[in-house]
Design a protein around this motif. Structure first.
Motif, PDB file in Angstrom:
ATOM      1  N   VAL A  36      22.506   2.805  -7.995  1.00 44.31           N
ATOM      2  CA  VAL A  36      21.660   3.586  -7.094  1.00 44.31           C
ATOM      3  C   VAL A  36      20.284   3.796  -7.721  1.00 44.31           C
ATOM      4  O   VAL A  36      20.081   4.728  -8.490  1.00 44.31           O
ATOM      5  CB  VAL A  36      22.310   4.949  -6.774  1.00 44.31           C
ATOM      6  N   PRO A  37      19.329   2.919  -7.407  1.00 41.52           N
ATOM      7  CA  PRO A  37      17.957   3.175  -7.829  1.00 41.52           C
ATOM      8  C   PRO A  37      17.354   4.234  -6.903  1.00 41.52           C
ATOM      9  O   PRO A  37      17.470   4.126  -5.688  1.00 41.52           O
ATOM     10  CB  PRO A  37      17.251   1.832  -7.636  1.00 41.52           C
ATOM     11  N   HIS A  38      16.772   5.246  -7.481  1.00 41.63           N
ATOM     12  CA  HIS A  38      16.096   6.277  -6.695  1.00 41.63           C
ATOM     13  C   HIS A  38      14.647   5.817  -6.553  1.00 41.63           C
ATOM     14  O   HIS A  38      13.899   5.789  -7.521  1.00 41.63           O
ATOM     15  CB  HIS A  38      16.179   7.630  -7.391  1.00 41.63           C
ATOM     16  N   ASP A  74      19.792   4.616 -11.405  1.00 42.85           N
ATOM     17  CA  ASP A  74      18.587   4.030 -11.992  1.00 42.85           C
ATOM     18  C   ASP A  74      17.438   4.954 -11.628  1.00 42.85           C
ATOM     19  O   ASP A  74      16.963   4.957 -10.495  1.00 42.85           O
ATOM     20  CB  ASP A  74      18.380   2.620 -11.433  1.00 42.85           C
ATOM     21  N   CYS A  75      17.010   5.748 -12.587  1.00 46.15           N
ATOM     22  CA  CYS A  75      15.981   6.763 -12.342  1.00 46.15           C
ATOM     23  C   CYS A  75      14.600   6.336 -12.836  1.00 46.15           C
ATOM     24  O   CYS A  75      13.719   7.172 -13.012  1.00 46.15           O
ATOM     25  CB  CYS A  75      16.389   8.066 -13.011  1.00 46.15           C
ATOM     26  N   ALA A  76      14.405   5.046 -13.048  1.00 44.16           N
ATOM     27  CA  ALA A  76      13.131   4.560 -13.580  1.00 44.16           C
ATOM     28  C   ALA A  76      11.943   4.991 -12.725  1.00 44.16           C
ATOM     29  O   ALA A  76      10.860   5.222 -13.253  1.00 44.16           O
ATOM     30  CB  ALA A  76      13.161   3.040 -13.714  1.00 44.16           C
ATOM     31  N   GLN A  77      12.137   5.102 -11.428  1.00 43.15           N
ATOM     32  CA  GLN A  77      11.040   5.489 -10.544  1.00 43.15           C
ATOM     33  C   GLN A  77      11.097   6.966 -10.146  1.00 43.15           C
ATOM     34  O   GLN A  77      10.344   7.397  -9.275  1.00 43.15           O
ATOM     35  CB  GLN A  77      11.066   4.637  -9.269  1.00 43.15           C
ATOM     36  N   SER A  78      11.996   7.723 -10.752  1.00 42.31           N
ATOM     37  CA  SER A  78      12.148   9.100 -10.274  1.00 42.31           C
ATOM     38  C   SER A  78      12.495  10.107 -11.364  1.00 42.31           C
ATOM     39  O   SER A  78      13.151  11.099 -11.094  1.00 42.31           O
ATOM     40  CB  SER A  78      13.244   9.128  -9.193  1.00 42.31           C
ATOM     41  N   ILE A  79      12.043   9.851 -12.583  1.00 38.07           N
ATOM     42  CA  ILE A  79      12.325  10.812 -13.656  1.00 38.07           C
ATOM     43  C   ILE A  79      11.729  12.150 -13.256  1.00 38.07           C
ATOM     44  O   ILE A  79      10.548  12.242 -12.912  1.00 38.07           O
ATOM     45  CB  ILE A  79      11.761  10.322 -15.001  1.00 38.07           C
ATOM     46  N   HIS A  92      16.267  16.601 -23.280  1.00 36.27           N
ATOM     47  CA  HIS A  92      15.994  18.007 -22.962  1.00 36.27           C
ATOM     48  C   HIS A  92      15.427  18.139 -21.552  1.00 36.27           C
ATOM     49  O   HIS A  92      15.833  19.017 -20.777  1.00 36.27           O
ATOM     50  CB  HIS A  92      15.017  18.585 -23.988  1.00 36.27           C
ATOM     51  N   PHE A  93      14.512  17.258 -21.190  1.00 36.76           N
ATOM     52  CA  PHE A  93      13.865  17.298 -19.880  1.00 36.76           C
ATOM     53  C   PHE A  93      14.869  17.166 -18.740  1.00 36.76           C
ATOM     54  O   PHE A  93      14.741  17.831 -17.712  1.00 36.76           O
ATOM     55  CB  PHE A  93      12.820  16.177 -19.798  1.00 36.76           C
ATOM     56  N   ILE A  94      15.890  16.303 -18.932  1.00 38.88           N
ATOM     57  CA  ILE A  94      16.877  16.119 -17.868  1.00 38.88           C
ATOM     58  C   ILE A  94      18.121  16.986 -18.057  1.00 38.88           C
ATOM     59  O   ILE A  94      19.091  16.859 -17.321  1.00 38.88           O
ATOM     60  CB  ILE A  94      17.268  14.635 -17.693  1.00 38.88           C
ATOM     61  N   GLY A  95      18.097  17.864 -19.070  1.00 39.20           N
ATOM     62  CA  GLY A  95      19.177  18.826 -19.252  1.00 39.20           C
ATOM     63  C   GLY A  95      20.425  18.268 -19.924  1.00 39.20           C
ATOM     64  O   GLY A  95      21.524  18.742 -19.672  1.00 39.20           O
TER      65      GLY A  95
END
Length: 161
Positions: A129-131, A152-157, A45-48
């Motif tokens: 692509v790690p953000h 890779d959104c581990a550092q940018s949720i 839900h948070f990321i749509g």
């Protein structure tokens, strides 16, 4: 810790978060159960998105994404940035692929779209692509390369581009 050391990725946990983790540990359900289901629904839900699937680690998610794209032999090249945690590189190796390491943008520490573009061959199967540090990479430029992208959104949720 040495007073001259700059902390990198030090966790910041509140009492409430520690209490929530303790509750899960006491429940005995560490990898599945109602809290995992709640997390999957809330993050989707948070990321749509309609749905989300939790896995054991970021490495596992990258590995699964590479397998889904058919990466399985040394012939399958996967482009990734030079500044990234080893888990990203290890996921490429675990899938059986051949990592192709490219430069980063020195301003954002994200993968350089220009460097990624120069590295593309007929064997390129994906770009990871790690953000980095909450700063999204230039997804417009990277998308124009026409290669499947694993973000890779581990550092940018929660960050947006």
């Amino acid at each position: 810790m040495d007073k001259d050391t700059i902390p990198h990725s030090r966790p910041s946990l509140s009492r409430e978060e520690i209490k929530a983790v303790s509750s899960v540990l006491r429940s005995g359900q560490l990898s599945q159960g109602p809290k995992v289901e709640e997390f999957e629904k809330r993050i989707a839900h948070f990321i749509g998105k309609k749905e989300g699937v939790a896995v054991s680690s970021g490495s596992a998610s990258l590995h699964l994404a590479l397998l889904a794209l058919g990466v399985k032999t040394k012939e399958d090249e996967v482009i990734l940035p030079s500044y990234v945690c080893p888990a990203v590189l290890n996921a490429v190796y675990q899938a059986g692929g051949n990592p192709v390491i490219v430069d980063i943008d020195p301003r954002s520490y994200n993968i350089s779209a220009k460097a990624a573009g120069k590295a593309i061959t007929i064997k390129t199967r994906a770009i990871i692509v790690p953000h980095m540090f909450g700063c999204p990479a230039d997804m417009e430029e990277l998308s124009e390369l026409g290669i499947p992208i694993i973000e890779d959104c581990a550092q940018s949720i929660g960050a947006t581009f």
